[in-house]
Design an enzyme around this catalytic site. Structure first.
Site, mmCIF file in Angstrom:
data_model
loop_
_atom_site.group_PDB
_atom_site.id
_atom_site.type_symbol
_atom_site.label_atom_id
_atom_site.label_comp_id
_atom_site.label_asym_id
_atom_site.label_seq_id
_atom_site.Cartn_x
_atom_site.Cartn_y
_atom_site.Cartn_z
ATOM 1 C CB SER A 285 -0.887 0.013 1.251
ATOM 2 O OG SER A 285 -1.517 1.267 1.431
ATOM 3 C CE1 TYR B 261 -3.654 -2.364 5.252
ATOM 4 C CE2 TYR B 261 -2.855 -0.146 4.783
ATOM 5 C CZ TYR B 261 -3.389 -1.347 4.351
ATOM 6 O OH TYR B 261 -3.648 -1.529 3.005
#
Length: 245
Positions: free
Chosen positions: A139, A152
């Site tokens: 990401s 995350y």
């Protein structure tokens, strides 16, 4: 686009928006696709949509025994995995000072540790065959950070470091390891954003729109193909210019 006829691919998190798009694009290029996920109905719907050349592999990535079994089943049922796409991931957002240990642990377990275990299982066989493509979907947050997502972001940054190290270890075995890092991508989650929230996001994206799952999947298909045989240890950012890295 990128010829993948006869190649066998395992896509984790295929019941999600990006994972489903990846499965569709790989299948459209001729690959035999193994669909992993935890939402069985969505996997079955996707399998029906794709038709032939599809196999289902439901598994809970938070359970190490199921991860090991997933790798073994995929190798057996697909008769060898040529392309491994580690796409599955979860979030448990919260400000760092209020983040509970279980919220940290489960995100790292599913996003990073399960990827390590599954990749180890599949890579052993790729080395024996002296061929393979490993693509890890990380990401933009793993590269630039994001408030409220320390768990995350740590997991996604870890995927990038993992990929670079593994790429160096197994390059001589004709196995490449790369990452695709999406930015804001259209999904059921982004559809729920109100106009003001979307406007705030668009300001940060030079192209002034969100990406599509197909655009992410196209980068995956490239890395899975022979066109990317000389590309390893790299991260392709698909973020509309949000982060120019």
């Amino acid at each position: 686009m990128f010829e993948l006829t006869g190649r066998k691919a395992l896509v984790t998190g295929a019941s999600g928006a990006i994972g489903g798009a990846i499965a569709r694009v790989l299948h459209a290029q001729g690959a035999i696709v193994g669909l992993h996920g935890t939402q069985i109905e969505k996997l079955e719907t996707l399998a029906t949509e794709l038709g032939d050349r599809v196999k289902l592999f439901p598994a809970n990535l938070a359970n190490r025994d199921e991860v090991k079994a997933l790798g073994q089943r995929a190798e057996a049922d697909l008769e060898g995995v040529d392309i491994l796409v580690n796409n599955a991931g979860i979030t448990k957002d919260g400000l760092f000072l209020h983040m509970a240990d279980p919220d940290w642990d489960i995100v790292l377990e599913v996003n990073l540790t399960a990827m390590f275990r599954l990749t180890r299982e599949i890579t052993q066989q790729m080395i024996r065959r002296r061929n393979g493509r490993i693509i890890n979907v990380t990401s933009v947050a793993g590269a630039i950070g994001n408030p409220g997502q320390t768990n995350y972001c740590a997991s996604k940054a870890g995927m990038i470091g993992f990929s670079k190290s593994l790429a160096q270890e197994i390059a001589t075995r004709n196995i490449t390891v790369n990452c695709v890092a999406p930015g804001f991508i259209e999904s059921a989650m982004t559809d729920k954003l109100n106009h003001k929230q979307k406007e705030k996001i668009m300001v940060a994206i030079p192209i002034h729109r969100m990406g599509t799952g197909t655009e992410v999947a196209s980068a995956v298909a490239y890395l899975a193909s022979d066109h990317a045989a000389y590309v390893t240890g790299q991260t392709i950012h698909v973020n509309g210019g949000m982060a120019m890295i």
